[in-house]
Every structure is written in C-alpha cells, then in structure tokens.
Design an enzyme around this catalytic site. Structure first.
Site, PDB file in Angstrom:
ATOM      1  N   LYS A 115       0.847  -1.200   0.000  1.00 21.76           N
ATOM      2  CA  LYS A 115       0.000   0.000   0.000  1.00 21.76           C
ATOM      3  C   LYS A 115       0.879   1.246   0.000  1.00 21.76           C
ATOM      4  CE  LYS A 115      -3.875   1.622   2.947  1.00 21.76           C
ATOM      5  NZ  LYS A 115      -4.648   1.267   4.171  1.00 21.76           N
ATOM      6  N   SER A 197      -9.455   1.104   3.513  1.00 22.20           N
ATOM      7  CA  SER A 197      -8.659   1.943   2.639  1.00 22.20           C
ATOM      8  C   SER A 197      -7.623   1.170   1.816  1.00 22.20           C
ATOM      9  CB  SER A 197      -7.942   3.025   3.451  1.00 22.20           C
ATOM     10  OG  SER A 197      -7.033   2.460   4.367  1.00 22.20           O
ATOM     11  N   SER A 221      -9.708  -1.230   7.450  1.00 24.52           N
ATOM     12  CA  SER A 221      -9.043  -0.994   6.157  1.00 24.52           C
ATOM     13  C   SER A 221      -8.357  -2.209   5.533  1.00 24.52           C
ATOM     14  CB  SER A 221      -8.036   0.145   6.285  1.00 24.52           C
ATOM     15  OG  SER A 221      -8.720   1.368   6.264  1.00 24.52           O
TER      16      SER A 221
END
Ligand SMILES: *[C@@H]1O[C@H](CO)[C@@H](O)[C@H](O)[C@H]1NC(C)=O
Ligand SMILES: *[C@@H]1O[C@H](CO)[C@@H](O)[C@H](O)[C@H]1NC(C)=O
Ligand SMILES: *[C@@H]1O[C@H](CO)[C@@H](O)[C@H](O)[C@H]1NC(C)=O
Ligand SMILES: *[C@@H]1O[C@H](CO)[C@@H](O)[C@H](O)[C@H]1NC(C)=O
Ligand SMILES: *[C@@H]1O[C@H](CO)[C@@H](O)[C@H](O)[C@H]1NC(C)=O
Ligand SMILES: *[C@@H]1O[C@H](CO)[C@@H](O)[C@H](O)[C@H]1NC(C)=O
Ligand SMILES: *[C@@H]1O[C@H](CO)[C@@H](O)[C@H](O)[C@H]1NC(C)=O
Ligand SMILES: CC(=O)N[C@H]1CO[C@H](CO)[C@@H](O)[C@@H]1O
Length: 555
Positions: A115, A197, A221
């Site tokens: 990420k 996320s 997330s």
C-alpha cells in the site's frame, strides 16, 4: 497444493538444504503446468522458481504486463499507483542468489505489492504518498520496518497500491479514491466499490496483479477490502507488525497485515512481517518468538472449539446498514462451522455492544493522534518538494490544488479540519483512550470470550464488525464467505462507485483477543478449505488479465 508438499516444502526450507536437494524435492513438479497467475499460490510460485520452470524476472515481467492490461486501460481498475523501476534488476540478483546459495525464505523472489502509505526508500524509484500529491517526490528516511523484513526474506517490492487517500482519514470521500491514484474499483462488477482503505491491495490480490499484497488497518481498512474482493485479510494485534515507516493515523490502532488469495499465503507473509522492531516500541510487547503461522494450517482446528456469535448490534441490519443477504449467508456459515466440529454459542453478546455503537471515543483519540503523528511524519522527511510540512499546510495545499486534490465529488476535508482543531493530549483524550480499551477489550471482546468460555467470535465482515477490534487493538482474520446474488438491488457508494452489486464478494471475520492470530488463522483455514468460496466466482471478464508466465518466459 496438498498438505504433504506443504510439509516437505517447509522441512526443506527449515533445514536450509542445498539446491541439489531442493531440486530433488520438487522434481516431480517439473512436468506440472505453469501456474495460472490469477490464482497462483506462493508455494506454487516458489516451487516453479526452485525447479527452474521460471525465474523471478519472468514473474515481474508477467505481473507488470497484467497490471498494464487492467490498471489504466480496459476496466481501469486503478489498483496500482506505481510500479517499481528497480524490480527487474532486483529480481535478477535474487535469481542469481537462488542459484548460487539457495532461497532465503518462502518469499524469496516473490513479488509483493505494498500500500502507498508504507515507505520504500526513494532511491529505488518509488514514492510514498498515501495517495496525496502533497507528498509527491518526498524523500522518506528509510524503508518501513515491514519492508525491511520483506527484503531480508528475499521478497521483491513490485509496486505501490492505490488506497483511500490518507488511509481514509480525510473526509467523507468514496472508498478507494486518492488524488494521485484516482478511483480504484472492484474487479467483480464494473465500477463497484472496492472498499478501503487498502483498496488497491485487495483488488490486486483478487485478480493476481501480484503474488501477495500488504495493507494497513486502523478500523476496517484490511478486513473490508478483503471482504469485498474475495481475498483473505489479516488485521493484526497492534504491536505484532511494525508501523515504523507507515504514514500514520494513530499508534493506538494502526496495523500492517497481508491481503492474499488464501489463508496459507497470508500466513506465510505474516510469519515474515511480524516481529519486534526497535523503531516501533509497541512491537516490543509481543510474545517471543513469533509463531510460524503456517503451522496453524489444519483442517481439524475447529473440532471441539467454542465460537461465539455477538448478535446485539453487529447482526442488526438497521444498525449495521448491511443488506439482508449478508446475514443469510452468515447463517449458512454457522452451519458449516458446526459441521467442522465447532460448538456455536449463540448469542454471545459483547456487554459493551450498545455503548460501542453510541461511543465517539474512537474519533476523539484518532483526531488527536493523527495531527501529532502526521506532523511528526512531515518532520521526519529528508525532503518534501511540495513544501507541505504540517497538517495545517496540507489542508491549504488541498484547497489550493483543487484539480489534483479536490475534483468534483471528492472535495471533502472534514476529518483533516476536525483533527487540525485538536489541541493535543489532554484529560479528555486520555479518558477516551481508556474508554476505548474498556469498551473494546475489557467489557467487549475479552468479556464475551470469558463469559461464554469461547475460543473466538465470528461475524460477517461488512457492517460494524471492525470497531471493537479496532479500539481494542485486537486481531481479525477475514475469509471469503459468499457473493451478492445477481438480483441484489444496486446501491450507490460514491460519485463513481456502486455497492452492493451483483457478484460482489462478502467476507467472514474471526475475532479474538490480543496475539490470538495463530488460532484465528487456524479457524479461518479450516473454514476456507471446507467451503472453497473464493473459487466459486471470478471477476468480470474484462477485469481478468490475460498475460501468463508462458507469454514472457524466454522473451
Ligand atoms: C485440508 O483439506 C483440503 C481438501 O479439502 C486439502 O486439499 C488440504 O491439503 C488439507 N490441508 C491440510 C493441512 O491437511
Ligand atoms: C515519484 O513520482 C514522480 C511522478 O510520477 C516520479 O517522477 C518520481 O520518479 C517518483 N519517485 C520518487 C522517488 O520520487
Ligand atoms: C513508547 O515510547 C514512548 C516514548 O518514546 C512512551 O511514551 C510510550 O509509552 C512507549 N510505548 C510503549 C507501548 O512502550
Ligand atoms: C435493531 O436495531 C433497531 C434500531 O436500533 C432496534 O429498534 C431493534 O430493536 C433492534 N433489533 C434487535 C433484535 O435488537
Ligand atoms: C466514551 O465511552 C463512555 C462509556 O460508554 C461514554 O460514557 C462516553 O460518553 C464516551 N465518550 C464519548 C466522547 O463518546
Ligand atoms: C481537550 O481538547 C479538546 C480539543 O482537542 C477539547 O475539545 C476538550 O474540551 C479538551 N478537554 C479538556 C478536559 O481540556
Ligand atoms: C432474488 O432471488 C431469490 C431467489 O433466487 C429470491 O429469494 C429473492 O427474494 C430475490 N431478491 C430480490 C431482491 O428480488
Ligand atoms: C498515478 C498513477 O496511477 N500512476 C501509475 C498507475 O499505474 C501505471 C501502470 O499501469 C503507471 O504507469 C502509472 O504511472
């Protein structure tokens, strides 16, 4: 991949056998076809690398081509924000090392996508921005702690995954959108919400844009994108995996964990990224040694175990906002858990359930922590050409660059503004922090586990499930549970995204106390192996990349 090969593989790795012996172990697989990268497991890839069927250079080329096919072309999934310009060179070096001295670990030469809030050294050629132009070309002081561990294990960082900007701590903005990456979408239905996320990590894992991926979770997330993209996610206990070098929200809730296509792959990754890091003192509290989570992979792990169902709040649709179909598939999962030998204790409510639902303590803590820690992040940078050096600057930067950071439909900055208004650690903050532990742990998850003598709790992944674990800092393991039916009413999730939608996946979450990842992984594995839900439905045709290893080998 059968249990026998798994065991053999690990025996071989543990003993650190020579290349000669390793060739012997896998010689039977030389005639096996090349793995399909849509589904390929780490063990299949490692086996092919060891036998010389293909190299890590081939793997990088194949994954790069797969990303090209679907990221900004075709279905435009926008799952990847950057690819690693040094990856081919790193792969070549690791291929050579494999030949000369053997693999370092199960992840030697395996491409991992991380990420974009997880730092990678700038000289390698990639940014670390949490999706924000305010950090474009910024220079981080070092790799994140988890990236150091991946590299030490011989893994290759394939690229950076798109995400909800600032890990969704910016405002009321659709999941999976960032200024730099644009709107990431789900591969199971055109323009469906990927959830966030860690949206790009989930989507990339779901269709094989990388072997495995890393995400981060503060509240939902990892587990939500795992849930919504038909993959496995492990949200770790706060302090199991280092947050050093991870663009923060809050040290009390932030975690790093894998998103992968199987519990086995996720367990392999977790075994490598977990462990103490002097640069994140929360990790010094974890039990030592770090378990080998692959040893938890047993089909009989649920026999005789007591699994609780905390119905109050978490299975009430009018409180969770879940589509009624979620509870329907969940009830079927409870029957499956029984057939696997578990005793289902139902209900096994959290005494604090309604108070958690009413509580605003989490927001109080996150708002204060974010401002302090984000300002420290800006301070830690070696350089930041945008000139943004604080949360206050960031809010101005966004307003001053509306085409980059506030396009139509994605203008909200309310969380940044709310956080900027906080004044640091005071009595209200400490009181909320204490309430979070009390509501999530003492009168929450731990109370239910104790009152009903449970080994774990189980819930559908969507809805309100993530909150008690988030505020307690406790782990969740999420596995595929089902898919919305073709006649589900399509809803809106943002200016460009829909949810629910036909065929969009739904996950099942196992929750437990601190450091209980080993048992949660074992329960998730038994459920996964019994149901094989992931294989029941594929992404929509245009979202399935066609490049395979055969297209790149020798080219
Ligand atoms: C669990 O069962 C599946 C078949 O359902 C099998 O493929 C797998 O190897 C088994 N795992 C272990 C660790 O025995
Ligand atoms: C960051 O992104 C910019 C723009 O895409 C690129 O020019 C630069 O090389 C990237 N890498 C680093 C380390 O800044
Ligand atoms: C980590 O260190 C800080 C001081 O640098 C201290 O305030 C905090 O209590 C420590 N946290 C843990 C979990 O040890
Ligand atoms: C579900 O929540 C609604 C709204 O809070 C409440 O009125 C209802 O009684 C709850 N249902 C159950 C079964 O607790
Ligand atoms: C924090 O939780 C406690 C216990 O439920 C509650 O009394 C209090 O109102 C909450 N505080 C906030 C700011 O929500
Ligand atoms: C603590 O600070 C917040 C703003 O960050 C403020 O709303 C709150 O009233 C303060 N509490 C105390 C006890 O000063
Ligand atoms: C969808 O179809 C199923 C049967 O396949 C039916 O039970 C269900 O009521 C339908 N749902 C809607 C929203 O039409
Ligand atoms: C901002 C952005 O999304 N950039 C990259 C997205 O991924 C492609 C690969 O498909 C890169 O080439 C872009 O630079």
């Amino acid at each position: 991949m059968g249990a026998k090969l798994l065991t053999l593989f690990w025996v071989w790795l543990t003993l650190g056998q020579s290349l000669y012996v390793s060739r012997g172990v896998v010689s039977a697989s030389i005639t096996t076809p090349l793995p399909d990268l849509y589904e390929a497991s780490v063990i299949e890839l490692q086996t092919g690398l060891t036998s010389g069927q293909f190299t890590s250079v081939d793997l990088i080329k194949a994954y790069f081509a797969r990303i090209e096919e679907v990221n900004l072309q075709g279905p435009m999934l926008r799952a990847v924000i950057e690819t690693n310009p040094s990856a081919l060179q790193e792969a070549a070096a690791l291929d050579y090392e494999r030949l000369t001295s053997g693999p370092r670990s199960a992840l030697h030469g395996i491409p991992v996508l991380v990420k974009d809030n997880i730092a990678t050294v700038a000289f390698e050629g990639m940014n670390t921005t949490a999706g924000s132009y305010s950090l474009l070309n910024s220079v981080v002081p070092n790799d994140a702690g988890v990236v150091k561990r991946l590299r030490k294990a011989g893994a290759i960082i394939l690229g950076k995954a798109n995400l909800s900007e600032w890990a969704h701590f910016r405002g009321n903005i659709a999941s999976g959108w960032s200024g730099r990456g644009g709107q990431c979408t789900n591969a199971y239905y055109p323009n469906a919400d990927p959830c966030g996320s860690s949206a790009g990590s989930g989507v990339s894992a779901s269709i094989g844009l990388a072997a495995v991926t890393l995400g981060t979770e503060t509240d939902g997330s990892i587990t939500c994108p795992a849930n919504q993209n038909n993959v496995v996610g492990i949200k770790t206990t706060v302090g199991l995996t280092s947050r050093a070098g991870v663009i923060p929200i809050s040290e009390h809730q932030d975690t790093v964990g894998p998103l992968a296509r199987s519990v086995t792959d996720a367990a392999i990754v977790l075994s490598i990224i977990a462990g103490p890091d002097p640069n994140d003192n929360f990790t010094l509290a974890q039990p030592i040694p770090v378990p080998d989570y692959t040893m938890a992979l047993s089909n009989t792990s649920l026999v005789g175990k007591r699994i609780g169902v905390p119905r109050a709040v978490f299975l009430n649709d009018s409180m969770t906002g879940n589509d009624p179909y979620v509870n329907q598939v969940f009830e079927q999962a409870l029957e499956t858990l029984k057939t696997l030998g578990a005793t289902i204790v139902d209900p096994a409510d959290l005494p604090s359930a309604y108070e958690i639902y009413e509580s605003n303590n989490e927001t109080v803590v996150l708002d204060v922590d974010f401002k302090v820690q984000l300002n420290a992040w800006f301070d830690s940078l070696v350089a930041n050409p945008s000139g943004v050096a604080s949360l206050e600057d960031l809010i101005m930067f966004d307003s001053n660059n509306p085409t980059l950071e506030e396009p139509t439909g994605y203008t909200d900055q309310s969380i940044l503004i709310e956080s900027q208004a906080t004044t640091g650690f005071n009595a209200s903050y400490y009181q909320s922090l204490a309430f979070d532990m009390e509501l999530g742990a003492t009168r929450g998850i731990d109370a239910a586990l104790k009152m009903y003598a449970l080994d774990a709790l189980v819930l559908p992944a969507p809805g309100y499930t993530t909150v008690p674990a988030a505020i307690a800092g406790y782990p969740i393991v999420t596995v595929p549970l089902g898919f919305y039916p073709d006649n589900v009413t399509i809803g809106s999730a943002g200016p460009e995204t829909v949810y629910p939608a036909p065929g969009v996946p739904i996950g099942l979450s196992f929750l437990g106390t601190a450091w209980s990842e080993y048992s949660l992984v074992s329960f998730a594995y038994a459920y996964e192996q019994k149901t094989q839900t992931r294989l029941q439905r594929k992404a929509y045709a245009a979202a399935i990349p066609t490049t395979q290893l055969a297209d790149v080998i020798g080219k």
